[in-house]
Design a protein around this motif. Structure first.
Motif, PDB file in Angstrom:
ATOM      1  N   SER A  20       4.268  11.012   2.799  1.00 40.14           N
ATOM      2  CA  SER A  20       5.269  12.083   2.775  1.00 40.14           C
ATOM      3  C   SER A  20       4.925  13.172   3.777  1.00 40.14           C
ATOM      4  O   SER A  20       5.811  13.841   4.310  1.00 40.14           O
ATOM      5  N   ASN A  21       3.626  13.337   4.038  1.00 35.38           N
ATOM      6  CA  ASN A  21       3.168  14.342   4.992  1.00 35.38           C
ATOM      7  C   ASN A  21       3.475  13.888   6.416  1.00 35.38           C
ATOM      8  O   ASN A  21       3.017  12.841   6.862  1.00 35.38           O
ATOM      9  N   LYS A  22       4.275  14.654   7.156  1.00 37.84           N
ATOM     10  CA  LYS A  22       4.710  14.265   8.496  1.00 37.84           C
ATOM     11  C   LYS A  22       3.560  14.198   9.488  1.00 37.84           C
ATOM     12  O   LYS A  22       3.543  13.344  10.391  1.00 37.84           O
ATOM     13  N   LEU A  38       0.845  -1.187   0.000  1.00 32.09           N
ATOM     14  CA  LEU A  38       0.000   0.000   0.000  1.00 32.09           C
ATOM     15  C   LEU A  38       0.887   1.245   0.000  1.00 32.09           C
ATOM     16  O   LEU A  38       1.684   1.455   0.911  1.00 32.09           O
ATOM     17  N   ASP A  39       0.737   2.054  -1.029  1.00 35.26           N
ATOM     18  CA  ASP A  39       1.569   3.254  -1.188  1.00 35.26           C
ATOM     19  C   ASP A  39       0.791   4.473  -0.687  1.00 35.26           C
ATOM     20  O   ASP A  39      -0.164   4.917  -1.309  1.00 35.26           O
ATOM     21  N   PHE A  40       1.219   5.022   0.468  1.00 33.05           N
ATOM     22  CA  PHE A  40       0.560   6.185   1.061  1.00 33.05           C
ATOM     23  C   PHE A  40       1.344   7.474   0.839  1.00 33.05           C
ATOM     24  O   PHE A  40       1.082   8.477   1.511  1.00 33.05           O
ATOM     25  N   SER A  41       2.295   7.464  -0.076  1.00 34.32           N
ATOM     26  CA  SER A  41       3.172   8.624  -0.258  1.00 34.32           C
ATOM     27  C   SER A  41       2.421   9.877  -0.708  1.00 34.32           C
ATOM     28  O   SER A  41       2.864  11.000  -0.435  1.00 34.32           O
ATOM     29  N   ASP A  42       1.283   9.720  -1.389  1.00 29.33           N
ATOM     30  CA  ASP A  42       0.514  10.886  -1.857  1.00 29.33           C
ATOM     31  C   ASP A  42      -0.594  11.302  -0.892  1.00 29.33           C
ATOM     32  O   ASP A  42      -1.347  12.233  -1.186  1.00 29.33           O
ATOM     33  N   LEU A  43      -0.704  10.629   0.248  1.00 30.55           N
ATOM     34  CA  LEU A  43      -1.752  10.958   1.212  1.00 30.55           C
ATOM     35  C   LEU A  43      -1.380  12.222   1.982  1.00 30.55           C
ATOM     36  O   LEU A  43      -0.349  12.270   2.651  1.00 30.55           O
ATOM     37  N   ASN A  44      -2.235  13.243   1.905  1.00 29.81           N
ATOM     38  CA  ASN A  44      -1.932  14.538   2.526  1.00 29.81           C
ATOM     39  C   ASN A  44      -2.897  14.955   3.621  1.00 29.81           C
ATOM     40  O   ASN A  44      -2.592  15.869   4.394  1.00 29.81           O
ATOM     41  N   GLU A  45      -4.058  14.307   3.699  1.00 25.36           N
ATOM     42  CA  GLU A  45      -5.058  14.731   4.687  1.00 25.36           C
ATOM     43  C   GLU A  45      -5.877  13.534   5.152  1.00 25.36           C
ATOM     44  O   GLU A  45      -6.294  12.710   4.340  1.00 25.36           O
ATOM     45  N   VAL A  46      -6.110  13.446   6.453  1.00 22.78           N
ATOM     46  CA  VAL A  46      -6.962  12.390   6.996  1.00 22.78           C
ATOM     47  C   VAL A  46      -8.036  13.022   7.886  1.00 22.78           C
ATOM     48  O   VAL A  46      -7.750  13.893   8.696  1.00 22.78           O
ATOM     49  N   VAL A  47      -9.265  12.589   7.685  1.00 24.81           N
ATOM     50  CA  VAL A  47     -10.395  12.995   8.525  1.00 24.81           C
ATOM     51  C   VAL A  47     -10.774  11.779   9.360  1.00 24.81           C
ATOM     52  O   VAL A  47     -10.640  10.635   8.899  1.00 24.81           O
ATOM     53  N   ALA A  48     -11.237  12.007  10.581  1.00 19.51           N
ATOM     54  CA  ALA A  48     -11.457  10.909  11.524  1.00 19.51           C
ATOM     55  C   ALA A  48     -12.342   9.813  10.952  1.00 19.51           C
ATOM     56  O   ALA A  48     -12.055   8.622  11.126  1.00 19.51           O
ATOM     57  N   ASP A  49     -13.437  10.172  10.265  1.00 14.37           N
ATOM     58  CA  ASP A  49     -14.343   9.141   9.756  1.00 14.37           C
ATOM     59  C   ASP A  49     -13.676   8.264   8.702  1.00 14.37           C
ATOM     60  O   ASP A  49     -13.818   7.053   8.695  1.00 14.37           O
ATOM     61  N   GLY A  50     -12.914   8.894   7.792  1.00 13.21           N
ATOM     62  CA  GLY A  50     -12.228   8.119   6.770  1.00 13.21           C
ATOM     63  C   GLY A  50     -11.085   7.295   7.331  1.00 13.21           C
ATOM     64  O   GLY A  50     -10.849   6.160   6.897  1.00 13.21           O
ATOM     65  N   MET A  51     -10.392   7.840   8.337  1.00 10.87           N
ATOM     66  CA  MET A  51      -9.259   7.128   8.939  1.00 10.87           C
ATOM     67  C   MET A  51      -9.725   5.885   9.681  1.00 10.87           C
ATOM     68  O   MET A  51      -9.133   4.811   9.554  1.00 10.87           O
ATOM     69  N   ILE A  52     -10.801   6.003  10.467  1.00  9.94           N
ATOM     70  CA  ILE A  52     -11.262   4.840  11.237  1.00  9.94           C
ATOM     71  C   ILE A  52     -11.836   3.781  10.299  1.00  9.94           C
ATOM     72  O   ILE A  52     -11.722   2.575  10.560  1.00  9.94           O
TER      73      ILE A  52
END
Length: 359
Positions: A118-120, A80-94
């Protein structure tokens, strides 16, 4: 043409050497990554994890379905490549956390490996809720990226409810949750979690995965900070629209007669709250959602959103209610709510620096 000085020539040579070294390091890193991916099926995550934004929701659900398709085809090594992931919202993350945790639990021999975001800040979120362990990804986060709005989130997980009364669930879980949830003030939240066990998993989910009778999980994020309690609860059962015909067939018949073809998942969620009825026929069960809504009504700046299958029900303390329906189903239920805490419930020392890692 002007002749270059010796100093200028040396400067150009050093610049050329630095550029060459940079390209070599980049190619070496790429080759090492490609080599480590050998034998894995690679999937790239969307840039945003959210279930209430239409476009982001469609991409997130498509991402999880792609993983399911590979698993159903017998593939057991997925990168799973998460390098382009820049934003997480609680509902989508859970939701993603729950889906991948369930796959890891149910599918024998399944191996996840991942490229870190890439997003710290996103990397800190992954570490904080234990998601980095689920996807087998080592993420180093520097101290300056230790944001308070991330480090105060807690994650808990459970598979079954022990005891008849609704308070028993809080004694049997892994991880941690906000202290306020264990108090009588938020008994309705405990009841909603109990309903997750007794109602959501009464039949198979229908996604072709091996069904385990005793495996009835729930996931919970909670945060207690700045005088507010935020909670996100997820189960991957039939969803409220899927359980109503079984738990309350009379209500479902009335809804179909009244709404006909206009009956949507969001309307079903709303009517389920208004007409709460327990499948177990016990007085202390089946009122969880209604109790949470009542808590919201009595709270300053309170809000609740219930996402179930294709529908979303949102209610605020001002009495405003919004219903939204989406094309794709999440195959489960996610309850997000936030309330202001009474002054005596706020603990300014509730979270310390050594609580950055959950488990």
């Amino acid at each position: 043409m002007k002749k270059l000085s010796e100093k200028h020539k040396k400067h150009l040579v050093r610049a050329s050497e630095r550029e060459m070294d940079k390209r070599i390091r980049k190619n070496t890193k790429r080759n090492r990554l490609n080599k480590s991916r050998l034998g894995y099926y690679v999937l790239c995550s969307p840039g945003v994890l959210s279930l209430m934004r239409r476009q982001s929701r469609s991409r997130l659900i498509a991402f999880t379905r792609s993983i399911h398709k590979l698993v159903n085809k017998g593939k057991r090594r997925i990168w799973l490549d998460f390098s382009d992931l820049n934003e997480v919202v609680a509902d989508g993350m859970i939701y993603l956390h729950a889906e991948l945790s369930r796959l890891s639990r149910v599918v024998k021999g399944l191996q996840f490996r991942s490229s870190p975001p890439s997003n710290k800040t996103v990397g800190q979120v992954f570490n904080q809720i234990g998601f980095s362990k689920v996807i087998n990804c080592k993420i180093g986060v520097s101290p300056e990226c230790n944001r308070k709005d991330v480090s105060t989130w807690l994650c808990a997980y459970g598979e079954k409810v022990v005891g008849e009364k609704c308070g028993g669930i809080l004694d049997y879980y892994q991880g941690r949750m906000a202290d306020s949830l264990t108090r009588e003030l938020f008994r309705g939240m405990t009841e909603a979690m109990t309903n997750s066990y007794h109602h959501a998993y009464i039949k198979e989910r229908g996604d072709s995965l091996r069904h385990i009778d005793y495996y009835k999980p729930w996931w919970l994020f909670s945060q207690e900070v700045d005088g507010k309690l935020s909670v996100v609860l997820c189960d991957l059962g039939l969803g409220i629209p899927g359980t109503i015909p079984i738990n309350n067939p009379g209500l479902m018949r009335k809804l179909k007669r009244f709404f006909g073809k206009d009956l949507t998942d969001s309307v079903t969620i709303k009517e389920a709250i208004v007409n709460s009825k327990t499948r177990t026929h016990k007085a202390y069960r089946g009122k969880g959602l209604r109790q949470i809504v009542e808590t919201i009504n009595n709270s300053e700046d309170g809000k609740i959103s219930i996402l179930s299958n294709k529908g979303c029900y949102t209610h605020t303390e001002s009495g405003e209610t919004n219903l939204t329906d989406y094309p794709a189903s999440i195959g489960g239920t996610i309850i997000c709510w936030q309330v202001s805490l009474p002054v005596e419930s706020v603990d300014v020392n509730a979270f310390s620096d050594d609580e950055a890692v959950l488990y």
